[in-house]
Design an enzyme around this catalytic site. Structure first.
Site, mmCIF file in Angstrom:
data_model
loop_
_atom_site.group_PDB
_atom_site.id
_atom_site.type_symbol
_atom_site.label_atom_id
_atom_site.label_comp_id
_atom_site.label_asym_id
_atom_site.label_seq_id
_atom_site.Cartn_x
_atom_site.Cartn_y
_atom_site.Cartn_z
ATOM 1 N N PRO A 83 -12.300 -7.149 0.775
ATOM 2 C CA PRO A 83 -11.466 -8.089 0.037
ATOM 3 C C PRO A 83 -11.731 -8.123 -1.466
ATOM 4 C CG PRO A 83 -13.108 -9.236 1.350
ATOM 5 C CD PRO A 83 -13.140 -7.807 1.778
ATOM 6 N N ASN A 84 -10.648 -8.289 -2.197
ATOM 7 C CA ASN A 84 -10.622 -8.430 -3.661
ATOM 8 C C ASN A 84 -10.889 -7.131 -4.416
ATOM 9 O OD1 ASN A 84 -10.122 -11.337 -3.679
ATOM 10 N ND2 ASN A 84 -12.178 -11.492 -2.821
ATOM 11 N N ARG A 99 -10.903 -7.493 -12.369
ATOM 12 C CA ARG A 99 -11.747 -8.522 -11.734
ATOM 13 C C ARG A 99 -13.175 -8.488 -12.291
ATOM 14 N NH1 ARG A 99 -14.507 -7.924 -5.810
ATOM 15 N NH2 ARG A 99 -15.361 -10.036 -5.698
ATOM 16 N N TYR A 126 -18.164 -5.657 -12.181
ATOM 17 C CA TYR A 126 -17.545 -4.559 -11.430
ATOM 18 C C TYR A 126 -16.958 -3.439 -12.286
ATOM 19 C CZ TYR A 126 -18.073 -8.156 -7.870
ATOM 20 O OH TYR A 126 -18.605 -9.107 -7.038
ATOM 21 N N ASN A 145 -17.379 -0.311 1.284
ATOM 22 C CA ASN A 145 -17.777 -1.464 0.469
ATOM 23 C C ASN A 145 -17.159 -2.675 1.160
ATOM 24 O OD1 ASN A 145 -18.254 -3.517 -1.278
ATOM 25 N ND2 ASN A 145 -17.670 -2.385 -3.126
ATOM 26 N N ALA A 164 -17.178 -9.157 0.055
ATOM 27 C CA ALA A 164 -17.767 -10.438 0.486
ATOM 28 C C ALA A 164 -18.125 -10.437 1.968
ATOM 29 C CB ALA A 164 -16.805 -11.575 0.175
ATOM 30 N N HIS A 206 -21.779 -10.113 3.505
ATOM 31 C CA HIS A 206 -22.732 -11.202 3.650
ATOM 32 C C HIS A 206 -22.440 -12.107 4.836
ATOM 33 C CE1 HIS A 206 -23.462 -9.620 -0.307
ATOM 34 N NE2 HIS A 206 -22.277 -10.037 -0.732
ATOM 35 N N ASP A 227 -20.362 -5.331 14.270
ATOM 36 C CA ASP A 227 -20.150 -4.936 15.664
ATOM 37 C C ASP A 227 -19.195 -3.748 15.765
ATOM 38 O OD1 ASP A 227 -21.868 -6.889 16.530
ATOM 39 O OD2 ASP A 227 -20.312 -8.237 17.282
ATOM 40 N N GLU A 278 -23.258 2.026 3.109
ATOM 41 C CA GLU A 278 -22.823 0.758 2.502
ATOM 42 C C GLU A 278 -22.880 0.904 0.980
ATOM 43 O OE1 GLU A 278 -24.657 -2.855 4.073
ATOM 44 O OE2 GLU A 278 -24.654 -3.705 2.040
ATOM 45 N N HIS A 334 -22.030 -0.803 -2.943
ATOM 46 C CA HIS A 334 -21.682 -1.925 -3.814
ATOM 47 C C HIS A 334 -21.643 -1.451 -5.254
ATOM 48 C CE1 HIS A 334 -22.187 -4.659 -0.499
ATOM 49 N NE2 HIS A 334 -23.311 -4.023 -0.208
ATOM 50 N N LEU A 335 -20.653 -1.921 -5.964
ATOM 51 C CA LEU A 335 -20.571 -1.613 -7.400
ATOM 52 C C LEU A 335 -21.722 -2.283 -8.143
ATOM 53 C CD1 LEU A 335 -16.922 -2.439 -7.069
ATOM 54 C CD2 LEU A 335 -17.499 -0.385 -8.326
ATOM 55 N N SER A 336 -21.946 -3.548 -7.828
ATOM 56 C CA SER A 336 -23.007 -4.312 -8.503
ATOM 57 C C SER A 336 -24.305 -4.204 -7.698
ATOM 58 C CB SER A 336 -22.595 -5.781 -8.635
ATOM 59 O OG SER A 336 -22.442 -6.374 -7.359
ATOM 60 N N ARG A 383 -28.277 -10.562 -8.000
ATOM 61 C CA ARG A 383 -27.263 -11.615 -8.132
ATOM 62 C C ARG A 383 -27.650 -12.841 -7.292
ATOM 63 N NH1 ARG A 383 -21.492 -9.143 -7.529
ATOM 64 N NH2 ARG A 383 -21.020 -11.204 -8.404
ATOM 65 N N ARG A 427 -25.985 -13.231 -1.857
ATOM 66 C CA ARG A 427 -25.557 -11.825 -1.837
ATOM 67 C C ARG A 427 -26.690 -10.877 -1.437
ATOM 68 N NH1 ARG A 427 -20.419 -11.951 -4.320
ATOM 69 N NH2 ARG A 427 -20.305 -13.641 -5.827
HETATM 70 C C1 DQA Z 1 -19.542 -6.217 -3.963
HETATM 71 C C2 DQA Z 1 -20.618 -7.309 -3.984
HETATM 72 C C3 DQA Z 1 -20.222 -8.474 -3.105
HETATM 73 O O1 DQA Z 1 -21.224 -9.479 -3.138
HETATM 74 C C4 DQA Z 1 -18.920 -9.081 -3.595
HETATM 75 O O2 DQA Z 1 -18.505 -10.119 -2.733
HETATM 76 C C5 DQA Z 1 -17.839 -8.073 -3.797
HETATM 77 C C6 DQA Z 1 -18.188 -6.753 -4.322
HETATM 78 C C7 DQA Z 1 -19.865 -5.071 -4.942
HETATM 79 O O3 DQA Z 1 -19.235 -4.021 -4.826
HETATM 80 O O4 DQA Z 1 -20.706 -5.232 -5.844
HETATM 81 O O5 DQA Z 1 -16.667 -8.367 -3.599
HETATM 82 O O6 DQA Z 1 -19.508 -5.647 -2.655
#
Ligand code: DQA
Length: 151
Positions: A12-13, A20, A25, A77, A80, A83, A90, A101, A103-105, A110, A114
């Site tokens: 999501p997002n 964003r 990011y 990725n 959210a 977490h 599953d 897995e 993550h950009l950040s 953080r 997270r």
């Molecule tokens: C994220 C980190 C997550 O905590 C956050 O909710 C995201 C992006 C990242 O790519 O850094 O939406 O997965």
């Protein structure tokens, strides 16, 4: 070289990448990231399929579908849902498909909520904190892992 099938999943997002929270990011769009993965895939012998959803169930459906699509590896990725999502965990465990897995950040620098990932102990590897480069590092690692661990 055998062509391997890779699914790149975005939670999501992440459709908003580019605008964003650029401090966390960066300014690279999701379309740019997907194109980069496809271009890398061309040189590594990987067929890349990409999918983004803001809906947990759609991501679960797509992970389940990966079995019938003969996907060899997943770059995800979970955003959210990292977490919170027992459902994504599953689904990934049910497929037994190796996944990385991403993550950009750097989620460990953080907010405390997270720091926990529902998926990480089931992942083949994790890449976090390199912005859009996290994805290309993940694809390189997954490619090496699959080529070393298959037949
Ligand atoms: C994220 C980190 C997550 O905590 C956050 O909710 C995201 C992006 C990242 O790519 O850094 O939406 O997965």
């Amino acid at each position: 070289m055998k062509t391997l099938r890779i699914l790149a999943l975005h939670g999501p997002n992440l459709n908003l990448l580019g605008t964003r929270e650029p401090g966390h990011y960066g300014t690279t769009t999701l379309a740019d990231i997907n194109q980069k993965l496809i271009d890398m895939g061309d040189s590594l012998g990987l067929e890349i399929t990409t999918f983004q959803s803001n809906h947990e169930g759609e991501l679960v459906d797509r992970i389940q579908q990966a079995v019938s699509d003969h996907i060899d590896g997943i770059v995800i990725n979970p955003a959210a849902y990292t977490h919170t999502s027992v459902a994504l965990r599953d689904a990934l465990l049910a497929t037994s498909i190796p996944f990385i897995e991403v993550h950009l950040s750097n989620i460990h620098r953080r907010e405390e909520f997270r720091h926990r990932s529902m998926l990480v102990d089931a992942a083949t590897g994790v890449v976090a904190g390199f912005g859009a480069t996290s994805y290309t590092l993940a694809l390189t690692g997954l490619n090496d892992f699959l080529r070393t661990n298959q037949q």
